[in-house]
Design a protein around this motif. Structure first.
Motif, mmCIF file in Angstrom:
data_model
loop_
_atom_site.group_PDB
_atom_site.id
_atom_site.type_symbol
_atom_site.label_atom_id
_atom_site.label_comp_id
_atom_site.label_asym_id
_atom_site.label_seq_id
_atom_site.Cartn_x
_atom_site.Cartn_y
_atom_site.Cartn_z
ATOM 1 N N LYS A 1 0.826 -1.207 0.000
ATOM 2 C CA LYS A 1 0.000 0.000 0.000
ATOM 3 C C LYS A 1 0.860 1.256 0.000
ATOM 4 C CE LYS A 1 -3.299 -0.208 3.164
ATOM 5 N NZ LYS A 1 -4.097 -0.616 4.321
ATOM 6 N N THR A 2 1.948 1.220 0.707
ATOM 7 C CA THR A 2 2.808 2.390 0.833
ATOM 8 C C THR A 2 3.658 2.621 -0.413
ATOM 9 O OG1 THR A 2 2.927 1.950 3.206
ATOM 10 C CG2 THR A 2 4.544 3.461 2.308
ATOM 11 N N HIS A 3 4.109 1.550 -1.048
ATOM 12 C CA HIS A 3 5.063 1.653 -2.156
ATOM 13 C C HIS A 3 4.524 1.036 -3.446
ATOM 14 C CE1 HIS A 3 8.037 2.997 0.716
ATOM 15 N NE2 HIS A 3 7.767 1.934 1.467
ATOM 16 N N LEU A 4 3.238 1.184 -3.699
ATOM 17 C CA LEU A 4 2.636 0.533 -4.862
ATOM 18 C C LEU A 4 3.292 0.980 -6.165
ATOM 19 C CD1 LEU A 4 0.545 -1.373 -6.036
ATOM 20 C CD2 LEU A 4 -1.077 0.521 -6.045
ATOM 21 N N SER A 5 3.547 2.274 -6.325
ATOM 22 C CA SER A 5 4.126 2.733 -7.590
ATOM 23 C C SER A 5 5.511 2.124 -7.823
ATOM 24 C CB SER A 5 4.194 4.256 -7.643
ATOM 25 O OG SER A 5 4.964 4.765 -6.587
ATOM 26 N N GLN A 6 6.313 1.953 -6.770
ATOM 27 C CA GLN A 6 7.634 1.333 -6.932
ATOM 28 C C GLN A 6 7.495 -0.149 -7.283
ATOM 29 O OE1 GLN A 6 6.908 3.287 -4.303
ATOM 30 N NE2 GLN A 6 8.453 4.913 -4.206
ATOM 31 N N LEU A 7 6.506 -0.819 -6.681
ATOM 32 C CA LEU A 7 6.288 -2.233 -6.997
ATOM 33 C C LEU A 7 5.851 -2.393 -8.452
ATOM 34 C CD1 LEU A 7 4.512 -3.451 -3.729
ATOM 35 C CD2 LEU A 7 6.874 -3.862 -4.427
#
Length: 79
Positions: free
Chosen positions: A10-16
């Motif tokens: 949820k916190t790092h969705l764009s990086q994932l």
């Protein structure tokens, strides 16, 4: 392969998502148990065009007619 817990996802969705698009496997887990795998979308890149199936679908003349036998099966009536 990269593992991420739900909070991290949820916190790092764009990086994932960037990792997945770069070819890396990403698994999202809860309490150490894998739940889902992120994969790149491989569907059609263009939106559907209205009328693309025109002339390819034929409706039977009796399409809207009701069948008493089928109605009885659905509604529990006697035939």
């Amino acid at each position: 392969m990269r593992n991420a817990n739900i909070h991290e996802a949820k916190t790092h969705l764009s990086q994932l998502i960037k990792s997945v698009l770069a070819g890396e496997d990403v698994i999202i887990s809860r309490a150490g148990k894998p739940l889902v795998r992120l994969i790149p979308y491989e569907g059609p890149s263009e939106p559907r065009q209205p009328g693309a199936w025109e002339g390819q679908i034929i409706m039977a003349d009796d399409f809207d007619e009701e069948s008493s036998e089928i109605n009885a099966l659905f509604y529990g009536d006697e035939i």
